[in-house]
Design a protein around this motif. Structure first.
Motif, PDB file in Angstrom:
ATOM      1  N   PRO A  27       0.828  -1.207   0.000  1.00  0.00           N
ATOM      2  CA  PRO A  27       0.000   0.000   0.000  1.00  0.00           C
ATOM      3  C   PRO A  27       0.864   1.260   0.000  1.00  0.00           C
ATOM      4  CG  PRO A  27       0.033  -0.987   2.184  1.00  0.00           C
ATOM      5  CD  PRO A  27       0.767  -1.921   1.272  1.00  0.00           C
ATOM      6  N   ALA A  28       0.318   2.323  -0.565  1.00  0.00           N
ATOM      7  CA  ALA A  28       1.020   3.602  -0.580  1.00  0.00           C
ATOM      8  C   ALA A  28       1.124   4.125   0.845  1.00  0.00           C
ATOM      9  CB  ALA A  28       0.261   4.597  -1.450  1.00  0.00           C
ATOM     10  N   PRO A  29       2.258   4.732   1.193  1.00  0.00           N
ATOM     11  CA  PRO A  29       2.389   5.273   2.546  1.00  0.00           C
ATOM     12  C   PRO A  29       1.402   6.423   2.752  1.00  0.00           C
ATOM     13  CG  PRO A  29       4.293   5.868   1.206  1.00  0.00           C
ATOM     14  CD  PRO A  29       3.445   4.946   0.388  1.00  0.00           C
ATOM     15  N   ALA A  30       0.881   6.517   3.957  1.00  0.00           N
ATOM     16  CA  ALA A  30      -0.072   7.586   4.268  1.00  0.00           C
ATOM     17  C   ALA A  30       0.661   8.918   4.303  1.00  0.00           C
ATOM     18  CB  ALA A  30      -0.721   7.318   5.615  1.00  0.00           C
ATOM     19  N   ARG A  31       0.064   9.926   3.697  1.00  0.00           N
ATOM     20  CA  ARG A  31       0.652  11.263   3.718  1.00  0.00           C
ATOM     21  C   ARG A  31       0.227  11.972   4.983  1.00  0.00           C
ATOM     22  NH1 ARG A  31       0.934  14.364  -1.709  1.00  0.00           N
ATOM     23  NH2 ARG A  31       2.608  15.223  -0.480  1.00  0.00           N
ATOM     24  N   LYS A  32       1.141  12.659   5.604  1.00  0.00           N
ATOM     25  CA  LYS A  32       0.853  13.381   6.838  1.00  0.00           C
ATOM     26  C   LYS A  32       0.494  14.825   6.512  1.00  0.00           C
ATOM     27  CE  LYS A  32       3.951  10.522   9.500  1.00  0.00           C
ATOM     28  NZ  LYS A  32       5.163  10.460  10.261  1.00  0.00           N
ATOM     29  N   THR A  33      -0.404  15.364   7.318  1.00  0.00           N
ATOM     30  CA  THR A  33      -0.767  16.775   7.156  1.00  0.00           C
ATOM     31  C   THR A  33       0.344  17.631   7.755  1.00  0.00           C
ATOM     32  OG1 THR A  33      -1.869  17.018   9.293  1.00  0.00           O
ATOM     33  CG2 THR A  33      -3.209  16.166   7.449  1.00  0.00           C
ATOM     34  N   PRO A  34       0.386  18.918   7.401  1.00  0.00           N
ATOM     35  CA  PRO A  34       1.387  19.800   8.007  1.00  0.00           C
ATOM     36  C   PRO A  34       1.276  19.835   9.530  1.00  0.00           C
ATOM     37  CG  PRO A  34       0.377  20.872   6.133  1.00  0.00           C
ATOM     38  CD  PRO A  34      -0.381  19.597   6.361  1.00  0.00           C
ATOM     39  N   PHE A  35       0.068  19.669  10.048  1.00  0.00           N
ATOM     40  CA  PHE A  35      -0.138  19.716  11.490  1.00  0.00           C
ATOM     41  C   PHE A  35       0.430  18.468  12.168  1.00  0.00           C
ATOM     42  CE2 PHE A  35      -3.629  21.843   9.254  1.00  0.00           C
ATOM     43  CZ  PHE A  35      -3.332  23.153   9.609  1.00  0.00           C
ATOM     44  N   GLU A  36       0.285  17.300  11.524  1.00  0.00           N
ATOM     45  CA  GLU A  36       0.856  16.066  12.059  1.00  0.00           C
ATOM     46  C   GLU A  36       2.381  16.147  12.065  1.00  0.00           C
ATOM     47  OE1 GLU A  36      -2.556  12.848  10.722  1.00  0.00           O
ATOM     48  OE2 GLU A  36      -1.005  13.397   9.281  1.00  0.00           O
ATOM     49  N   LYS A  37       2.943  16.678  10.985  1.00  0.00           N
ATOM     50  CA  LYS A  37       4.397  16.831  10.911  1.00  0.00           C
ATOM     51  C   LYS A  37       4.903  17.771  11.997  1.00  0.00           C
ATOM     52  CE  LYS A  37       4.706  15.990   5.958  1.00  0.00           C
ATOM     53  NZ  LYS A  37       5.048  16.599   4.656  1.00  0.00           N
ATOM     54  N   LEU A  38       4.158  18.849  12.256  1.00  0.00           N
ATOM     55  CA  LEU A  38       4.564  19.799  13.287  1.00  0.00           C
ATOM     56  C   LEU A  38       4.484  19.168  14.675  1.00  0.00           C
ATOM     57  CD1 LEU A  38       5.485  22.666  13.975  1.00  0.00           C
ATOM     58  CD2 LEU A  38       3.084  23.320  14.101  1.00  0.00           C
ATOM     59  N   ARG A  39       3.456  18.344  14.916  1.00  0.00           N
ATOM     60  CA  ARG A  39       3.346  17.667  16.216  1.00  0.00           C
ATOM     61  C   ARG A  39       4.515  16.700  16.442  1.00  0.00           C
ATOM     62  NH1 ARG A  39      -2.185  18.158  15.490  1.00  0.00           N
ATOM     63  NH2 ARG A  39      -2.390  16.220  14.346  1.00  0.00           N
ATOM     64  N   GLU A  40       4.995  16.086  15.365  1.00  0.00           N
ATOM     65  CA  GLU A  40       6.132  15.170  15.492  1.00  0.00           C
ATOM     66  C   GLU A  40       7.431  15.915  15.784  1.00  0.00           C
ATOM     67  OE1 GLU A  40       6.337  12.901  11.915  1.00  0.00           O
ATOM     68  OE2 GLU A  40       4.617  11.672  12.429  1.00  0.00           O
ATOM     69  N   ASN A  41       7.546  17.133  15.288  1.00  0.00           N
ATOM     70  CA  ASN A  41       8.761  17.916  15.456  1.00  0.00           C
ATOM     71  C   ASN A  41       8.371  19.355  15.803  1.00  0.00           C
ATOM     72  OD1 ASN A  41      11.330  18.913  15.436  1.00  0.00           O
ATOM     73  ND2 ASN A  41      11.736  18.492  13.292  1.00  0.00           N
ATOM     74  N   GLU A 100      -8.037  22.908   7.114  1.00  0.00           N
ATOM     75  CA  GLU A 100      -8.462  22.574   8.468  1.00  0.00           C
ATOM     76  C   GLU A 100      -8.061  21.153   8.798  1.00  0.00           C
ATOM     77  OE1 GLU A 100     -12.565  23.487   9.275  1.00  0.00           O
ATOM     78  OE2 GLU A 100     -12.491  25.150   7.858  1.00  0.00           O
ATOM     79  N   GLU A 101      -7.631  20.955  10.027  1.00  0.00           N
ATOM     80  CA  GLU A 101      -7.233  19.621  10.496  1.00  0.00           C
ATOM     81  C   GLU A 101      -8.398  18.662  10.346  1.00  0.00           C
ATOM     82  OE1 GLU A 101      -4.388  17.148  12.356  1.00  0.00           O
ATOM     83  OE2 GLU A 101      -4.181  19.253  12.812  1.00  0.00           O
ATOM     84  N   GLY A 102      -8.127  17.512   9.774  1.00  0.00           N
ATOM     85  CA  GLY A 102      -9.139  16.478   9.648  1.00  0.00           C
ATOM     86  C   GLY A 102     -10.024  16.609   8.418  1.00  0.00           C
ATOM     87  N   LYS A 103      -9.856  17.671   7.638  1.00  0.00           N
ATOM     88  CA  LYS A 103     -10.654  17.826   6.416  1.00  0.00           C
ATOM     89  C   LYS A 103      -9.736  17.704   5.218  1.00  0.00           C
ATOM     90  CE  LYS A 103     -14.392  20.627   8.160  1.00  0.00           C
ATOM     91  NZ  LYS A 103     -15.202  21.808   7.950  1.00  0.00           N
ATOM     92  N   GLU A 104     -10.166  16.907   4.253  1.00  0.00           N
ATOM     93  CA  GLU A 104      -9.399  16.725   3.031  1.00  0.00           C
ATOM     94  C   GLU A 104      -9.600  17.934   2.123  1.00  0.00           C
ATOM     95  OE1 GLU A 104      -7.211  14.528   1.520  1.00  0.00           O
ATOM     96  OE2 GLU A 104      -7.043  13.809   3.568  1.00  0.00           O
ATOM     97  N   ARG A 105      -8.521  18.417   1.595  1.00  0.00           N
ATOM     98  CA  ARG A 105      -8.592  19.460   0.581  1.00  0.00           C
ATOM     99  C   ARG A 105      -7.465  19.200  -0.411  1.00  0.00           C
ATOM    100  NH1 ARG A 105      -7.896  25.927   0.980  1.00  0.00           N
ATOM    101  NH2 ARG A 105      -8.416  26.315  -1.173  1.00  0.00           N
ATOM    102  N   PRO A 106      -7.681  18.238  -1.298  1.00  0.00           N
ATOM    103  CA  PRO A 106      -6.616  17.860  -2.224  1.00  0.00           C
ATOM    104  C   PRO A 106      -6.257  19.005  -3.157  1.00  0.00           C
ATOM    105  CG  PRO A 106      -8.669  16.777  -2.815  1.00  0.00           C
ATOM    106  CD  PRO A 106      -8.916  17.516  -1.537  1.00  0.00           C
TER     107      PRO A 106
END
Length: 104
Positions: A21-35, A54-60
């Protein structure tokens, strides 16, 4: 003698076949929480939020293009916003336009 496929070629073939499966893409907010100390991730998250992500909303799509074309030049982050064209390209275009104006 045939060679075994390289690891990368085998991985790509397995991904294409749907075996991996394709790796899940992280949102900018998830990346910021990690670092949380990353200034670059903080800027990306702020610009994304400013442009309506907005966090949790898809906006491709859309958001990256909105950040690239941001017109809020008075924003303190405008100069360092992500996804913008390289400054060298912009300077070259400005010089071309100045040279064309001088020729007139």
């Amino acid at each position: 003698m045939t060679e075994a496929p390289s690891g990368l070629a085998a991985y790509r073939a397995a991904r294409q076949a749907g075996e991996i499966p394709a790796p899940a893409r992280k949102t900018p907010f998830e990346k910021l929480r990690e670092n949380p100390l990353s200034k670059a991730q903080a800027i990306v998250a702020m610009c994304s939020q400013c442009m309506g992500w907005e966090e949790g909303k898809e906006r491709p799509g859309g958001v990256l293009e909105d950040i690239r074309n941001c017109t809020a030049s008075r924003c303190p982050l405008w100069v360092v916003r992500p996804h913008q064209q390289h400054m060298a390209q912009d300077e070259g275009e400005d010089q071309d336009q100045t040279a064309a104006a001088d020729d007139e």
